[in-house]
Design a protein around this motif. Structure first.
Motif, PDB file in Angstrom:
ATOM      1  N   ILE A 298     -56.268  23.311  -6.108  1.00 31.47           N
ATOM      2  CA  ILE A 298     -56.994  22.327  -6.920  1.00 31.47           C
ATOM      3  C   ILE A 298     -57.107  22.811  -8.366  1.00 31.47           C
ATOM      4  CG2 ILE A 298     -59.292  21.317  -7.291  1.00 31.47           C
ATOM      5  CD1 ILE A 298     -59.473  21.198  -4.149  1.00 31.47           C
TER       6      ILE A 298
ATOM      7  N   VAL B 257     -60.247  12.309  -9.187  1.00 33.07           N
ATOM      8  CA  VAL B 257     -59.385  13.180  -8.394  1.00 33.07           C
ATOM      9  C   VAL B 257     -58.779  12.308  -7.290  1.00 33.07           C
ATOM     10  CG1 VAL B 257     -59.364  15.191  -6.869  1.00 33.07           C
ATOM     11  CG2 VAL B 257     -60.835  15.175  -8.893  1.00 33.07           C
TER      12      VAL B 257
ATOM     13  N   TYR C 240     -57.268  19.877 -11.698  1.00 32.51           N
ATOM     14  CA  TYR C 240     -58.303  18.893 -11.400  1.00 32.51           C
ATOM     15  C   TYR C 240     -59.681  19.427 -11.784  1.00 32.51           C
ATOM     16  CZ  TYR C 240     -54.722  16.449  -8.795  1.00 32.51           C
ATOM     17  OH  TYR C 240     -53.573  15.791  -8.445  1.00 32.51           O
TER      18      TYR C 240
ATOM     19  N   LEU D 194     -64.420  16.434  -8.710  1.00 35.19           N
ATOM     20  CA  LEU D 194     -64.148  16.511  -7.270  1.00 35.19           C
ATOM     21  C   LEU D 194     -65.446  16.561  -6.479  1.00 35.19           C
ATOM     22  CD1 LEU D 194     -61.460  18.237  -5.345  1.00 35.19           C
ATOM     23  CD2 LEU D 194     -63.768  19.000  -4.861  1.00 35.19           C
TER      24      LEU D 194
END
Length: 117
Positions: free
Chosen positions: A31, A3, A36, A41
């Motif tokens: 997000i 990410v 992602y 993350l």
């Protein structure tokens, strides 16, 4: 696939730097909408939270140890749920909420830690 640092920083700023949960919700939605991986993350945020002594120049977290402990426990719980096919957005919200509570030095932080153990 990692990410981008800018996305990670924006999530951290929403969770640590904002006094309202609405900011965490908006950043979490962004997000997810951008596609992602929440698991990736959170793994990257874990490395920021407790950096390895590997000589990397990644941004480090400035929270106190008790705050980091509360967040690390929640990240582990969320990662376990993600492995069990839980909804990514809900898990990111849960992690963001715990980060926000821990970062703002909520008086109930020690009680939260005791409840988790």
């Amino acid at each position: 696939c990692t990410v981008p640092e800018s996305v990670l920083s924006a999530f951290e700023e929403a969770a640590v730097g904002s006094p309202t949960f609405k900011t965490v919700q908006e950043q979490s939605r962004s997000i997810i909408d951008d596609g992602y991986s929440v698991s990736q993350l959170l793994q990257q945020y874990s490395r920021r939270l407790v950096p390895l002594d590997d000589g990397s120049q990644s941004k480090t977290c400035t929270l106190a140890d008790l705050q980091k402990s509360a967040i690390a426990l929640k990240l582990a719980e969320v990662e376990s749920r993600l492995i069990d096919s839980a909804d990514e957005w809900l898990q990111l919200l849960d992690a963001g909420a715990r980060i926000q509570v821990a970062a703002n030095g909520d008086a109930s932080l020690e009680r939260l830690l005791q409840d988790m153990v």
